[in-house]
Write a protein that holds these residues in place. Structure first.
Motif, PDB file in Angstrom:
ATOM      1  N   LYS A   1      -4.138   6.448   3.794  1.00 41.36           N
ATOM      2  CA  LYS A   1      -3.497   6.588   5.108  1.00 41.36           C
ATOM      3  C   LYS A   1      -4.342   5.924   6.196  1.00 41.36           C
ATOM      4  O   LYS A   1      -3.816   5.222   7.060  1.00 41.36           O
ATOM      5  CB  LYS A   1      -3.286   8.060   5.439  1.00 41.36           C
TER       6      LYS A   1
ATOM      7  N   MET B   1       3.931  -0.262   8.051  1.00 45.66           N
ATOM      8  CA  MET B   1       3.065  -0.353   6.878  1.00 45.66           C
ATOM      9  C   MET B   1       3.380   0.849   5.999  1.00 45.66           C
ATOM     10  O   MET B   1       3.191   1.995   6.416  1.00 45.66           O
ATOM     11  CB  MET B   1       1.591  -0.328   7.290  1.00 45.66           C
ATOM     12  N   LYS B   2       3.893   0.601   4.786  1.00 40.82           N
ATOM     13  CA  LYS B   2       4.250   1.672   3.860  1.00 40.82           C
ATOM     14  C   LYS B   2       3.214   1.744   2.751  1.00 40.82           C
ATOM     15  O   LYS B   2       2.810   0.719   2.205  1.00 40.82           O
ATOM     16  CB  LYS B   2       5.637   1.427   3.269  1.00 40.82           C
ATOM     17  N   VAL B   3       2.815   2.967   2.420  1.00 38.78           N
ATOM     18  CA  VAL B   3       1.809   3.207   1.386  1.00 38.78           C
ATOM     19  C   VAL B   3       2.517   3.733   0.134  1.00 38.78           C
ATOM     20  O   VAL B   3       3.272   4.694   0.209  1.00 38.78           O
ATOM     21  CB  VAL B   3       0.773   4.247   1.855  1.00 38.78           C
TER      22      VAL B   3
ATOM     23  N   PHE C   1       0.124  -1.545  -0.029  1.00 39.91           N
ATOM     24  CA  PHE C   1       0.456  -1.494   1.388  1.00 39.91           C
ATOM     25  C   PHE C   1       1.492  -2.578   1.686  1.00 39.91           C
ATOM     26  O   PHE C   1       1.155  -3.753   1.828  1.00 39.91           O
ATOM     27  CB  PHE C   1      -0.807  -1.693   2.231  1.00 39.91           C
TER      28      PHE C   1
ATOM     29  N   ALA D   1      -3.990   2.222   5.930  1.00 47.03           N
ATOM     30  CA  ALA D   1      -2.688   1.760   6.425  1.00 47.03           C
ATOM     31  C   ALA D   1      -2.719   1.586   7.938  1.00 47.03           C
ATOM     32  O   ALA D   1      -2.248   0.572   8.464  1.00 47.03           O
ATOM     33  CB  ALA D   1      -1.592   2.740   6.019  1.00 47.03           C
TER      34      ALA D   1
ATOM     35  N   GLU E   1       4.029   6.209   5.876  1.00 44.33           N
ATOM     36  CA  GLU E   1       4.250   4.942   6.569  1.00 44.33           C
ATOM     37  C   GLU E   1       3.772   5.076   7.999  1.00 44.33           C
ATOM     38  O   GLU E   1       3.851   6.146   8.597  1.00 44.33           O
ATOM     39  CB  GLU E   1       5.699   4.484   6.488  1.00 44.33           C
TER      40      GLU E   1
END
Length: 77
Positions: free
Chosen positions: A30, A55-57, A6, A33, A67
């Motif tokens: 998800k 927040m990028k996964v 994350f 996140a 995201e």
């Protein structure tokens, strides 16, 4: 169990997750996140007139799955 990372961005400043978190699936990642984004940003707002949080996964191979983004902007009228 897959490991997800994350990466958090605060108005252009990137904080890369180097450890990751083991979660059962992409849906759980998800949800994490969104939960983490809200938790982190609640203590940072308001601070200034504009902030953008992302927040990028990603997975272990670096593939980005999703995201979540929150924007704060104070506009005077």
């Amino acid at each position: 169990m897959p490991r997800f990372f994350f990466d958090f961005t605060d108005t252009g400043q990137v904080f890369q997750d180097m450890e990751g978190t083991d979660l059962p699936d992409l849906q759980a990642a998800k949800q994490e996140a969104v939960r983490a984004l809200v938790e982190i940003t609640k203590d940072k707002l308001p601070d200034g007139l504009y902030r953008e949080f992302v927040m990028k996964v990603r997975d272990e191979s670096g593939h980005r799955f999703a995201e979540a983004m929150l924007k704060f902007e104070l506009r005077e009228r």
